[in-house]
Design a protein around this motif. Sequence first.
Motif, short mmCIF file in Angstrom:
data_model
loop_
_atom_site.label_atom_id
_atom_site.label_comp_id
_atom_site.label_asym_id
_atom_site.label_seq_id
_atom_site.Cartn_x
_atom_site.Cartn_y
_atom_site.Cartn_z
N PRO A 393 35.85 44.16 36.73
CA PRO A 393 37.15 43.57 36.41
C PRO A 393 37.21 42.10 36.83
CG PRO A 393 37.40 45.70 37.49
CD PRO A 393 35.96 45.34 37.61
N TYR A 394 38.00 41.33 36.10
CA TYR A 394 38.08 39.90 36.38
C TYR A 394 38.54 39.63 37.80
CZ TYR A 394 43.21 40.00 36.06
OH TYR A 394 44.54 40.26 36.28
N PHE A 395 39.34 40.56 38.35
CA PHE A 395 39.87 40.32 39.69
C PHE A 395 38.90 40.75 40.79
CE2 PHE A 395 41.59 44.28 37.94
CZ PHE A 395 41.07 45.21 38.83
N ARG A 396 37.76 41.35 40.41
CA ARG A 396 36.77 41.72 41.42
C ARG A 396 35.81 40.55 41.61
NH1 ARG A 396 32.23 46.59 41.36
NH2 ARG A 396 31.70 46.46 43.58
N VAL A 397 35.98 39.84 42.68
CA VAL A 397 35.15 38.68 43.00
C VAL A 397 34.40 38.99 44.29
CG1 VAL A 397 35.11 36.20 43.46
CG2 VAL A 397 36.86 37.15 41.92
N PHE A 398 33.10 39.19 44.17
CA PHE A 398 32.31 39.51 45.36
C PHE A 398 32.42 38.40 46.39
CE2 PHE A 398 29.74 42.12 42.33
CZ PHE A 398 29.84 43.33 42.99
N ASN A 399 32.71 38.76 47.62
CA ASN A 399 32.67 37.79 48.71
C ASN A 399 31.25 37.76 49.24
OD1 ASN A 399 32.66 36.64 51.36
ND2 ASN A 399 34.87 36.92 51.47
N ARG A 461 40.53 30.02 43.19
CA ARG A 461 40.44 29.22 41.97
C ARG A 461 40.15 30.11 40.77
NH1 ARG A 461 36.04 24.43 41.55
NH2 ARG A 461 34.63 26.22 41.79
N ALA A 462 39.24 31.07 40.95
CA ALA A 462 38.89 31.98 39.86
C ALA A 462 40.08 32.85 39.47
CB ALA A 462 37.70 32.84 40.26
N LEU A 463 40.75 33.43 40.47
CA LEU A 463 41.87 34.31 40.16
C LEU A 463 43.02 33.56 39.50
CD1 LEU A 463 41.98 36.61 43.32
CD2 LEU A 463 41.11 37.14 41.04
N ASP A 464 43.25 32.34 39.90
CA ASP A 464 44.29 31.53 39.25
C ASP A 464 43.97 31.34 37.78
OD1 ASP A 464 45.70 31.32 41.59
OD2 ASP A 464 45.01 29.29 42.07
N ALA A 465 42.69 31.06 37.49
CA ALA A 465 42.29 30.84 36.09
C ALA A 465 42.40 32.14 35.30
CB ALA A 465 40.86 30.31 36.04
N TYR A 466 41.98 33.25 35.90
CA TYR A 466 42.03 34.54 35.19
C TYR A 466 43.46 34.96 34.90
CZ TYR A 466 37.12 35.19 36.52
OH TYR A 466 35.78 35.05 36.69
N GLN A 467 44.34 34.79 35.87
CA GLN A 467 45.70 35.27 35.73
C GLN A 467 46.50 34.45 34.73
OE1 GLN A 467 46.92 35.29 39.81
NE2 GLN A 467 45.83 37.20 40.28
N ASN A 468 46.01 33.25 34.42
CA ASN A 468 46.69 32.41 33.44
C ASN A 468 46.17 32.63 32.03
OD1 ASN A 468 48.40 31.17 35.28
ND2 ASN A 468 46.85 29.65 35.84
N ARG A 469 45.29 33.63 31.86
CA ARG A 469 44.72 33.93 30.55
C ARG A 469 45.06 35.35 30.15
NH1 ARG A 469 42.79 29.24 27.98
NH2 ARG A 469 42.76 27.77 29.71
N THR A 470 45.14 35.58 28.89
CA THR A 470 45.34 36.92 28.36
C THR A 470 44.04 37.40 27.73
OG1 THR A 470 47.66 36.45 27.89
CG2 THR A 470 46.67 38.34 26.77
#
Length: 471
Positions: A393-399, A461-470
Amino acid sequence: MADPTLVWIRRDLRLSDHAALDAAVKRGGPVIPVFVRDGLVDGLGAAPKWRYGLGLEQYADALADKGSRLILRAGDAREVIPALVRETGAGAVFWQRAYDPESVARDKDVKAALKDAGVVADSFAGHLMFEPWSVETKQGEFYKVYTPFWKSVRERLVQAPLSAPSSLPAPDVWPKSEALSDWKLGAAMNRGAAVVRPFVQLGEQAAQSRLGVFLASKVAEYDRTRDLPGTDGTSNLSENLALGEISPAQCWHAGQRALQDGKAGAETFLKELVWREFAYHLMWHTPRILTDNWREGWSAFPWNEDDRSTEVMAWMQGRTGIRFVDAAMREMYVTGRMHNRGRMIVASYLTKHLMCHWRIGQKWFEDCLIDWDPASNAMGWQWSAGSGPDATPYFRVFNPVSQLDKFDKGRGYVSRWLAEEYGSPHKDALAYFDAIPRSWSMDAKDSYPDPIVQPDEGRKRALDAYQNRTF
């Protein structure tokens, strides 16, 4: 005696479980193995092309042990194969199927030309266990999610592997062959070839030995150890599977025997084999996965596409300041391979923390991996980026920091591959500086860099970009 049969060798550098070779022997008459260096071979990246050359050399030796030869010709296969038929008087041409769109188009053209000339032309399965058109949902569609795909095929019959032929009938006169050394398939590797070569396990015998060692001593704990990059807990068969030095069917049947013997990790091994199949099925049904976002809604996503940006260069050089990322990238330059956990981390970091297009990473891996595989590479990158089928999922960003704490607690992996922070670096960490281009001007005595992007900052930064896209 029957007329000769040409066996067109591609990514199937083995004698056992080789359906085309087996059919040629059963047909009767001389068997003439041939390899064509065409545009698809010439277009390979530095590492996979070099590894291909090593594999061909080994395979030629294996054929020689059977009293046969590997005939080498360069040119368009659409012209080379028919010309060899005329030259040898062959009545049939057999080969094992490829599934990428360029190979499929080429093979269709060759088959049509041969049949028009009255020559028998047959292709055989072998690079996969299940042909892509043979696995369908109840609605008659292909699977787009892995788990249902696995459930669909896990009980299917996989044909028992074929034995190697005891001998290969030779023609009275062999056609001329080009010299493999003249092709210089390893030229682009430059000084890196000498660094990577000790890590290569070459040919069918080595592949079978690898499988045997894995099943005897590793597979029972595979479910756990496969995620630990500092532990030798995987089969390491990816380079051999990529060139067909071992078949997936051979691995499948061996894995099934291990499972029946009570080695629980064998089921996870079987699932990994099917994950490879899944990638090929997706490539067959949706070849756009190789070049474009599989999920079309991602076409407008604002990825950085500059493959020479400062951030991308730091990623390529293993100088991001993120230890897990840098260790994994350096492992690739020294060994030609990368641990699967590392692949997930470096791909997630490039596409999410650095917001760079997955095609940049895909292309770099194409150049650097000796186990490069078109389907697995494309699906892996799109899975990590979020643009692919069954993707993370787009919101899964490995730390990458917490991932290192989880999977490399003792820092055995990092200390093996990063030289700058250690007074007496590991020899493999030092080998990295012998493998990389001199133009990078890097030295083991350099200071280790600060992070180019802090993990929390990159994630936000990634989550901000993802959440602004459909999507």
